[in-house]
Design a protein around this motif. Structure first.
Motif, short mmCIF file in Angstrom:
data_model
loop_
_atom_site.label_atom_id
_atom_site.label_comp_id
_atom_site.label_asym_id
_atom_site.label_seq_id
_atom_site.Cartn_x
_atom_site.Cartn_y
_atom_site.Cartn_z
N GLU A 42 0.83 -1.21 0.00
CA GLU A 42 0.00 0.00 0.00
C GLU A 42 0.86 1.26 0.00
N ASN A 43 2.20 1.05 -0.01
CA ASN A 43 3.07 2.22 0.14
C ASN A 43 4.04 2.35 -1.03
N PHE A 44 3.66 1.79 -2.17
CA PHE A 44 4.49 1.95 -3.36
C PHE A 44 3.86 3.05 -4.21
N MET A 52 -2.17 -3.46 -3.75
CA MET A 52 -1.97 -4.65 -4.58
C MET A 52 -1.43 -5.74 -3.66
N SER A 53 -1.76 -7.00 -3.94
CA SER A 53 -1.18 -8.05 -3.10
C SER A 53 0.31 -8.16 -3.43
N GLY A 54 1.09 -8.59 -2.45
CA GLY A 54 2.54 -8.74 -2.66
C GLY A 54 2.84 -9.73 -3.76
N ALA A 59 4.92 -9.12 -7.25
CA ALA A 59 6.08 -9.95 -7.63
C ALA A 59 5.84 -10.58 -9.01
N ASP A 60 4.63 -11.06 -9.25
CA ASP A 60 4.31 -11.67 -10.56
C ASP A 60 4.45 -10.65 -11.69
N ASN A 61 3.94 -9.45 -11.44
CA ASN A 61 4.04 -8.40 -12.48
C ASN A 61 5.49 -8.10 -12.82
#
Ligand code: NAP
Length: 302
Positions: A46-48, A54-56, A60-62
């Motif tokens: 939530e802090n990017f 977004m889920s972690g 990572a997948d993206n």
């Protein structure tokens, strides 16, 4: 021979790969377990900047998808050694690879409490990952140990699943952001046990049955019945294999400034395994881009 070998496929390593690939360099990423590192196990990002939530694992997948789309090679192997020279050789558990430069992005691993019973009960009631194992405690009683952002976020995550969550911290002040602590205080099924340390994790035939807790101010020892315990007391850098090759500080972090240069030419470092003051997703990806561009510039000069 690759232009750049990146050791570690977390946010720092994958961002380094993305930048190096976009600079038309050949890249090999070595990852020993799963892509995404710690962020893949975070419930919510939530802090990017620019990402509301977004889920972690999706983050990572993206990121790994971006690397693969650009032709980055990823091998699931454990790096064991870097042999330095004009050409760098990275020895893994499966073989060895050569490159003009190396970026170390090995991150950190979970610190253990060192309390009696902890090691025996891992996987039988003691866990280091709320997002991975929280689901086993639906409607049950759990404890989280620690006072940093991870502990507080884990407790909040578990409060949605478990019937009761204890947060046990050795001091009466939290290292975690005040905003997160305040949010947790509002949860009705969360109870804070402060100034307290776990002396022992108790075992019965089913696994973890409870904990012996010492109040460090009063000296009183009490028993707490829990079904699960989540240890979140910080991390240890994974830099042991580089000792003797590059400069590492007393805490085990690789010495490098914001330019991500180590003391060895052609070897760069990015992310949480570097000596730095702020370890966040944003600083990890920042390091990844800086280290990649430094490696690209190094390659063009040799
Ligand atoms: P951390 O900030 O280092 O906190 C570790 C906590 O464990 C501290 O409260 C510490 O107590 C306690 N502790 C350490 N050793 C202990 C022991 N032997 N017994 C009992 N307690 C012990 O670690 P973290 O929470 O994993 O966070 C790591 C980094 O990731 C931090 O920079 C954090 O800000 C970042 N992070 C950020 C987010 C986010 O922004 N959403 C989420 C997670 C993590 P003391 O306070 O008494 O030392």
């Amino acid at each position: 021979m690759y232009d750049i070998i990146i050791i570690g496929g977390g946010p720092a390593g994958l961002t380094a790969a993305l930048y190096a690939l976009r600079a038309e360099k050949s890249v090999l990423v070595l990852e020993k377990s799963g892509l995404g590192g710690q962020i893949a196990l975070s419930g919510k990002v939530e802090n990017f900047p620019g990402v509301a939530q977004m889920s972690g694992s999706e983050f990572a997948d993206n990121l790994s998808g971006q690397v693969e789309a650009l032709g980055g090679q990823i091998e699931y192997e454990t790096a064991l050694e870097i042999k330095d020279g004009d050409v760098k050789t990275v020895v893994t558990d499966f073989g060895e690879y050569t490159a003009k430069s190396v970026i170390i992005a090995t991150g950190v691993k979970n610190r253990r409490l060192g309390a009696a019973g902890e090691d025996e009960l891992i996987g039988k009631g003691v866990s280091f990952c709320a997002v991975c194992d929280g689901t086993f405690y639906k409607g049950k009683t759990v404890a989280v140990i620690g006072g940093g952002n991870t502990a507080v976020e884990d407790a909040e995550y578990l409060a949605d699943i478990a019937q009761k969550v204890y947060l046990i911290h050795r001091r009466d002040r939290f290292r975690a952001e005040e905003r997160l602590v305040k949010r947790l205080e509002e949860r009705e099924n969360v109870e804070f046990i402060l100034d307290s340390v776990v002396q022992e994790f108790c075992i019965d035939s089913q696994g973890l049955s409870g904990m012996e807790i010492l109040n460090v101010k009063t000296g009183q020892v009490s028993s707490l019945k829990v079904d699960g315990a989540f240890v979140a007391v910080g991390q240890i850098p994974q830099n042991d294999i580089f000792k003797g090759l590059i400069q590492i500080d007393d805490g085990g972090y690789i010495n490098a400034g914001e330019n991500c240069l180590t003391n060895k030419k052609g070897i760069f470092v990015a992310g949480d395994c570097r000596n730095k003051t702020v370890r966040q997703l944003t600083t990890a990806v920042g390091d990844g881009s800086v280290a990649a561009l430094a490696a690209v510039s190094f390659i063009s000069e040799v």
